[in-house]
Design a protein around this motif. Structure first.
Motif, short mmCIF file in Angstrom:
data_model
loop_
_atom_site.label_atom_id
_atom_site.label_comp_id
_atom_site.label_asym_id
_atom_site.label_seq_id
_atom_site.Cartn_x
_atom_site.Cartn_y
_atom_site.Cartn_z
N HIS A 47 0.85 -1.19 0.00
CA HIS A 47 0.00 0.00 0.00
C HIS A 47 0.89 1.23 0.00
O HIS A 47 1.48 1.57 1.01
N PRO A 48 0.98 1.92 -1.15
CA PRO A 48 1.93 3.02 -1.30
C PRO A 48 1.78 4.18 -0.32
O PRO A 48 2.74 4.87 -0.03
N GLU A 49 0.59 4.39 0.21
CA GLU A 49 0.38 5.52 1.11
C GLU A 49 0.67 5.19 2.57
O GLU A 49 0.72 6.08 3.40
N LEU A 50 0.82 3.90 2.88
CA LEU A 50 0.98 3.51 4.28
C LEU A 50 2.31 2.83 4.52
O LEU A 50 2.54 1.71 4.07
N SER A 51 3.19 3.50 5.25
CA SER A 51 4.43 2.86 5.69
C SER A 51 4.04 1.79 6.72
O SER A 51 2.91 1.76 7.21
N LEU A 52 4.98 0.95 7.07
CA LEU A 52 4.71 -0.07 8.08
C LEU A 52 4.33 0.58 9.40
O LEU A 52 3.39 0.13 10.08
N VAL A 53 4.99 1.66 9.77
CA VAL A 53 4.67 2.35 11.02
C VAL A 53 3.27 2.96 10.93
O VAL A 53 2.46 2.81 11.85
N ALA A 54 2.96 3.63 9.82
CA ALA A 54 1.65 4.25 9.66
C ALA A 54 0.54 3.20 9.68
O ALA A 54 -0.50 3.38 10.34
N TYR A 55 0.77 2.09 8.99
CA TYR A 55 -0.22 1.00 8.99
C TYR A 55 -0.42 0.46 10.40
O TYR A 55 -1.54 0.25 10.85
N SER A 56 0.69 0.27 11.14
CA SER A 56 0.61 -0.26 12.50
C SER A 56 -0.17 0.68 13.41
O SER A 56 -0.97 0.25 14.24
N ILE A 57 0.07 1.97 13.25
CA ILE A 57 -0.64 2.98 14.05
C ILE A 57 -2.13 2.95 13.73
O ILE A 57 -2.97 2.88 14.63
N LEU A 58 -2.46 2.97 12.46
CA LEU A 58 -3.86 2.94 12.05
C LEU A 58 -4.54 1.66 12.54
O LEU A 58 -5.67 1.68 13.04
N ASP A 59 -3.84 0.55 12.43
CA ASP A 59 -4.38 -0.75 12.85
C ASP A 59 -4.67 -0.75 14.36
O ASP A 59 -5.73 -1.22 14.78
N LEU A 60 -3.76 -0.21 15.16
CA LEU A 60 -3.99 -0.18 16.61
C LEU A 60 -5.15 0.75 16.96
O LEU A 60 -5.97 0.42 17.83
N ILE A 61 -5.24 1.88 16.29
CA ILE A 61 -6.36 2.80 16.53
C ILE A 61 -7.68 2.11 16.21
O ILE A 61 -8.66 2.23 16.96
N LEU A 62 -7.71 1.36 15.13
CA LEU A 62 -8.92 0.61 14.77
C LEU A 62 -9.21 -0.49 15.80
O LEU A 62 -10.36 -0.67 16.21
N GLU A 63 -8.17 -1.21 16.19
CA GLU A 63 -8.34 -2.30 17.16
C GLU A 63 -8.92 -1.78 18.47
O GLU A 63 -9.78 -2.42 19.07
N ARG A 64 -8.46 -0.62 18.90
CA ARG A 64 -8.91 -0.05 20.18
C ARG A 64 -10.10 0.89 20.03
O ARG A 64 -10.56 1.44 21.01
N ASP A 65 -10.57 1.06 18.81
CA ASP A 65 -11.66 1.99 18.52
C ASP A 65 -11.34 3.38 19.04
O ASP A 65 -12.17 4.05 19.67
N GLY A 66 -10.09 3.79 18.81
CA GLY A 66 -9.62 5.11 19.22
C GLY A 66 -8.61 5.02 20.34
O GLY A 66 -8.71 4.13 21.19
N CYS A 67 -7.62 5.89 20.31
CA CYS A 67 -6.64 5.95 21.38
C CYS A 67 -5.89 7.28 21.33
O CYS A 67 -6.01 8.03 20.38
N LEU A 68 -5.11 7.52 22.37
CA LEU A 68 -4.31 8.73 22.47
C LEU A 68 -2.96 8.51 21.78
O LEU A 68 -2.47 7.38 21.68
N ALA A 69 -2.35 9.61 21.35
CA ALA A 69 -1.02 9.51 20.75
C ALA A 69 -0.01 8.93 21.73
O ALA A 69 0.88 8.18 21.35
N THR A 70 -0.16 9.24 23.01
CA THR A 70 0.75 8.69 24.01
C THR A 70 0.62 7.17 24.11
O THR A 70 1.60 6.48 24.37
N ASP A 71 -0.59 6.65 23.88
CA ASP A 71 -0.79 5.19 23.86
C ASP A 71 0.00 4.57 22.71
O ASP A 71 0.57 3.48 22.85
N LEU A 72 0.00 5.25 21.57
CA LEU A 72 0.73 4.75 20.40
C LEU A 72 2.23 4.73 20.68
O LEU A 72 2.91 3.74 20.38
#
Length: 143
Positions: A33-58
């Motif tokens: 996925h050209p728009e999503l680095s591994l870090v960006a994908y991981s961040i988005l995935d965790l936000i989805l998994e938790r149905d939202g989170c704080l940047a400090t959680d990430l």
């Protein structure tokens, strides 16, 4: 060869192979996925998994510094994949949520990643794949 040397060599091999795995994952992320680095994908995935989170959680979850998280979150917001909402529990904080576009792109990226892994494991037995899953879980969770 004694047992100590065998274990040391095995640990060295594991370290090299995990490093190669991480490099391959980063390299393939753009391809999948050209728009999503591994870090960006991981961040988005965790936000989805938790149905939202704080940047400090990430930052805590991925052992990243706040500036790295801030850049990644900013890039995801710019792409329209994340939005911020005021945390009702502490109005100074913002909870990050995936947008509809973020959910869609994450689902597509996940589909492509799953296909890539299925292809990689195509000639492995079900038992070998299950063992690999157990070993990685055990390693990552310290069990």
């Amino acid at each position: 060869m004694n047992v100590r040397n065998t274990r040391t060599q095995a640990v060295d091999t594991i370290q090299r192979e995990l490093t190669a795995f991480a490099r391959r994952a980063r390299g393939r992320a753009v391809e999948l996925h050209p728009e999503l680095s591994l870090v960006a994908y991981s961040i988005l995935d965790l936000i989805l998994e938790r149905d939202g989170c704080l940047a400090t959680d990430l930052a805590e979850q991925f052992l990243l510094d706040k500036s790295t998280v801030s850049r990644q979150v900013g890039a995801l917001e710019k792409l329209g994949y994340l939005e911020r909402a005021v945390d009702p529990g502490n109005r100074r904080n913002h909870v990050l949520h995936a947008t509809v576009a973020g959910r869609t792109v994450a689902q597509e990226a996940e589909r492509r990643r799953r296909e890539a892994f299925q292809e990689r494991f195509a000639d492995w037995s079900d038992e070998d794949v299950a063992a690999m899953a157990r070993y990685l879980s055990r390693y990552n969770h310290g069990d």
